[in-house]
Design a protein around this motif. Structure first.
Motif, PDB file in Angstrom:
ATOM      1  N   THR A 106       0.871  -1.177   0.000  1.00  0.00           N
ATOM      2  CA  THR A 106       0.000   0.000   0.000  1.00  0.00           C
ATOM      3  C   THR A 106       0.911   1.231   0.000  1.00  0.00           C
ATOM      4  O   THR A 106       2.142   1.107   0.075  1.00  0.00           O
ATOM      5  N   ILE A 129       0.590  -3.104  -5.860  1.00  0.00           N
ATOM      6  CA  ILE A 129      -0.574  -2.558  -5.164  1.00  0.00           C
ATOM      7  C   ILE A 129      -1.840  -3.062  -5.839  1.00  0.00           C
ATOM      8  O   ILE A 129      -2.010  -2.925  -7.051  1.00  0.00           O
ATOM      9  N   LEU A 132      -6.540   0.953  -6.211  1.00  0.00           N
ATOM     10  CA  LEU A 132      -6.475   2.216  -5.480  1.00  0.00           C
ATOM     11  C   LEU A 132      -7.796   2.942  -5.604  1.00  0.00           C
ATOM     12  O   LEU A 132      -8.367   3.015  -6.697  1.00  0.00           O
ATOM     13  N   GLU A 136      -6.879   7.061  -1.987  1.00  0.00           N
ATOM     14  CA  GLU A 136      -5.606   6.366  -1.820  1.00  0.00           C
ATOM     15  C   GLU A 136      -4.600   6.791  -2.873  1.00  0.00           C
ATOM     16  O   GLU A 136      -3.389   6.860  -2.608  1.00  0.00           O
ATOM     17  N   HIS A 289     -10.827  -1.133  -6.602  1.00  0.00           N
ATOM     18  CA  HIS A 289     -10.150  -2.356  -6.197  1.00  0.00           C
ATOM     19  C   HIS A 289     -10.760  -3.546  -6.934  1.00  0.00           C
ATOM     20  O   HIS A 289     -11.961  -3.551  -7.244  1.00  0.00           O
TER      21      HIS A 289
END
Length: 376
Positions: A106, A129, A132, A136, A289
């Protein structure tokens, strides 16, 4: 190349286990070597068949922690992360590997890196990652910008929603999330006497399973259908609630419950046993996500019934099922009826489109992207 995977997830679910398998098996298939570096006390739930080395400083779980305890654990986790960074840098300087992968990173990993000498690593450091949100992404850009002049600090963002995030940085690359494929079983066409719908994954109250089941039992379905409901529970409260649901709906012959965690071969057999995966739980975080269940659906070539705010880019590209308006139970009922009652008319088209999606989101492509990130 030899890749060092630094895995620090304390209580991995099926998603993390399968993701590490992708890294190990797909990188190995490309001719590379892989080894793990994990915190002391870390226990894998899967034997990946590669070397594992311990790092001093235990992994920290927030499970059940609130208030001051969670704050304390957060501080302790950050201190331990600095210890891991220091140790992994020593291995890098010793030439023990050619690149470092943090598989479930992250923006906090980059924040910690700014305080560590690991930023001066002689080998590439790749932070992977898994999606996002816009909020974020602001934090990520802030910290990634600090490393513009550090050629070995690289960020790979897996997302279907690149265009929504507005990130354009030399050290940040986007690529598609991978499918989760059946690695231990051979899938053949189901010979089910009825259409089997599957609801799989970790059970949580916010998924509102009661509401979905109430809709399902009211549907006017013209062909034989069975719904398989699998739930893995992690808290006592969730276990009690899922047991309550099982007792409430077990009287319906077209619903079958499985109250257990499925890992590895059991998970694969469970997914393979159904024709369609149902994802009635929508959350706006899945606009950005990736839904791991959706990636499983594509990898196992299963059609879908899904909330419209879960990775909507997929159904725009590929006709692999139907979406309903999240939170609208009339829409859910209509979609279930429309999908089921026309399933056999659309089955072949779904399979054609699933094959296309399977190829586009191949786990091999993830491995290739990681290698390119390490080399360029």
């Amino acid at each position: 190349m030899k890749f060092a995977i630094v895995e620090s997830v304390v209580t991995p679910g099926g998603h993390e286990i399968d993701y590490d398998r992708i890294l190990v098996e797909e990188l190995s298939a490309l001719g590379h070597e892989v080894e793990f570096y994990v915190p002391e006390g870390h226990e894998f739930k899967w034997n990946y068949g590669v070397p594992v080395y311990k790092l001093k400083g235990q992994g920290i779980s927030y499970k059940g922690a609130k208030g001051l305890k969670k704050l304390y654990l957060s501080i302790k986790r950050e201190l331990n992360r600095q210890k891991w960074y220091k140790q992994i840098l020593k291995h890098a300087k010793n030439g023990d590997f050619d690149a470092i992968i943090f598989p479930s990173a992250t923006y906090r990993y980059l924040r910690a890196l700014s305080k560590s000498e690991l930023k001066n690593s002689p080998v590439p450091i790749i932070f992977l990652i898994h999606g996002l949100t816009p909020k974020e992404s602001i934090r990520l850009k802030e910290y990634a910008n600090e490393f513009n002049s550090y050629e070995n600090v690289k960020v790979g963002i897996q997302s279907f929603a690149e265009e929504k995030l507005g990130i354009n940085m030399d050290n940040v690359k986007f690529f598609y999330p991978p499918n989760y494929i059946p690695r231990d079983i051979i899938i053949s066409d189901n010979k089910n006497k009825e259409l089997k719908l599957g609801f799989f994954g970790q059970y949580r109250k916010e998924k509102k399973l009661d509401d979905f089941l109430d809709v399902y039992i009211k549907c006017e379905l013209k062909i034989p259908v069975k719904l398989i409901v699998q739930g893995a529970t992690q808290t006592e409260a969730d276990e009690k609630d899922f047991t309550r649901i099982i007792n409430k709906y077990s009287k319906y012959s077209n619903i079958e419950f499985l109250h257990k965690a499925l890992i590895g071969v059991e998970w694969q057999k469970g997914l393979a046993s159904v024709d369609t995966l149902v994802m009635p739980y929508g959350n706006d975080r899945y606009l950005y996500h990736t839904s791991a269940i959706l990636s499983n659906a594509i990898g196992f070539k299963k059609s879908i019934i899904i909330a419209d705010n879960v990775n909507p880019e997929i159904l725009k590209k590929f006709n692999i099922g139907m979406a309903f308006e999240n939170g609208n139970f009339d829409s859910l009922k209509n979609t279930l009826e429309l999908f089921v009652n026309n399933y056999y008319d659309n089955k072949d088209k779904y399979q054609e489109e699933l094959e296309k999606a399977y190829q586009m989101f191949s786990p091999t492509k993830l491995a290739e992207n990681i290698v390119n990130l390490a080399k360029n």
